[in-house]
Write a protein that holds these residues in place. Structure first.
Motif, mmCIF file in Angstrom:
data_model
loop_
_atom_site.group_PDB
_atom_site.id
_atom_site.type_symbol
_atom_site.label_atom_id
_atom_site.label_comp_id
_atom_site.label_asym_id
_atom_site.label_seq_id
_atom_site.Cartn_x
_atom_site.Cartn_y
_atom_site.Cartn_z
ATOM 1 N N LEU A 1 0.918 -1.289 0.033
ATOM 2 C CA LEU A 1 -0.052 0.237 -0.084
ATOM 3 C C LEU A 1 0.881 1.182 0.130
ATOM 4 O O LEU A 1 1.720 1.503 0.972
ATOM 5 C CB LEU A 1 -1.150 0.028 1.174
ATOM 6 N N THR B 1 1.209 5.376 0.331
ATOM 7 C CA THR B 1 0.543 6.470 0.711
ATOM 8 C C THR B 1 1.393 7.763 0.805
ATOM 9 O O THR B 1 2.579 7.557 0.761
ATOM 10 C CB THR B 1 -0.170 6.024 2.124
ATOM 11 N N VAL C 1 3.383 -1.163 3.983
ATOM 12 C CA VAL C 1 3.147 0.166 3.924
ATOM 13 C C VAL C 1 4.156 0.985 3.356
ATOM 14 O O VAL C 1 5.256 0.887 4.432
ATOM 15 C CB VAL C 1 2.172 0.760 4.855
ATOM 16 N N ALA D 1 -3.928 -1.577 7.390
ATOM 17 C CA ALA D 1 -3.238 -2.185 6.276
ATOM 18 C C ALA D 1 -2.220 -3.039 6.814
ATOM 19 O O ALA D 1 -2.123 -4.244 6.237
ATOM 20 C CB ALA D 1 -2.720 -1.113 5.222
#
Ligand code: TYD
Length: 207
Positions: free
Chosen positions: A36, A38, A93, A86
């Protein structure tokens, strides 16, 4: 608690974070992990609205403490809404910036010092920290030339050289943290990516 790992990518403007984040992502996916991606400030609907305020050039009267509190307001939401869930699902992440940017920009650049940043870090994050932090490092003038060539300047990019010298120094002052890897980002893209590759391979092997 978590199956996934939390990796943050840091550095002053113009160090080439975007290109190198894509590399880190592909290396980790090659190890079979779900990723993920971000960013901060932002990463949630609430956080992206806070980001708009933080980067707005019209916000000329914002104090350094207001800026720091907004960074941590966005971060509080980001950690609870996105990052921890997550990680719990086993995702790795990768965040484009995290708390080390607050130490560098608000602590160093804005000269608040590390004290208030540490207090907020403990209040908002408790024991939660990244597992690995890559700090891309380049001399300030090179970075600024690269950054301003790309897009219109935001509220931070309007700052002057001495601000960014303090930001860079504050990043480097944290180099003794065990999760921290300072990457020399001044060389050719091949050299930088080879160095990042080594760090990520070693981290994946040991995880
Ligand atoms: P961004 O467009 O993401 O900058 P860059 O492309 O250089 O990463 O804008 C984020 C800006 O916010 C950047 O100038 C650094 C600043 N920032 C802080 O001052 N403190 C923080 O805690 C964070 C996360 C970012």
């Amino acid at each position: 608690m978590s199956g996934g790992k939390f990796i943050t990518i840091e550095g002053v403007e113009g160090v080439g974070k975007s290109t190198n984040i894509a590399l880190v992502e592909s290396l980790i996916r090659n190890h079979g992990h779900e990723v993920l991606l971000t960013r901060e400030p932002g990463g949630t609907a609430t956080g992206e609205r806070i980001r708009d305020i933080l980067l707005d050039k019209e916000e000329q009267r914002m104090t350094a403490m207001t800026e720091l509190l907004l960074m941590f307001a966005a971060r509080a939401q980001h950690v609870e809404e996105i990052i921890k869930p997550a990680l719990a699902k086993g995702f790795w992440v990768i965040s484009d910036r995290f708390t080390d940017s607050s130490f560098a920009y608000q602590g160093g650049g804005r000269e608040l010092g590390a004290g208030p940043v540490e207090q907020l870090e403990n209040l908002v994050l408790s024991e939660f920290r990244p597992d690995l932090t890559l700090v891309l490092d380049v001399d300030v003038m090179t970075g600024l030339e690269r950054a301003t060539a790309e897009t219109e300047a935001d509220r931070f990019e309007m700052e002057h050289r001495d601000f960014f010298e303090r930001v860079r120094a504050a990043f480097l002052a944290r180099a003794s943290l065990s999760r921290y890897r300072v990457i020399d980002a001044a060389g050719s893209i091949e050299m930088v990516q080879a160095e990042i590759g080594k760090v990520i391979e070693a981290f994946c092997r040991d995880s």
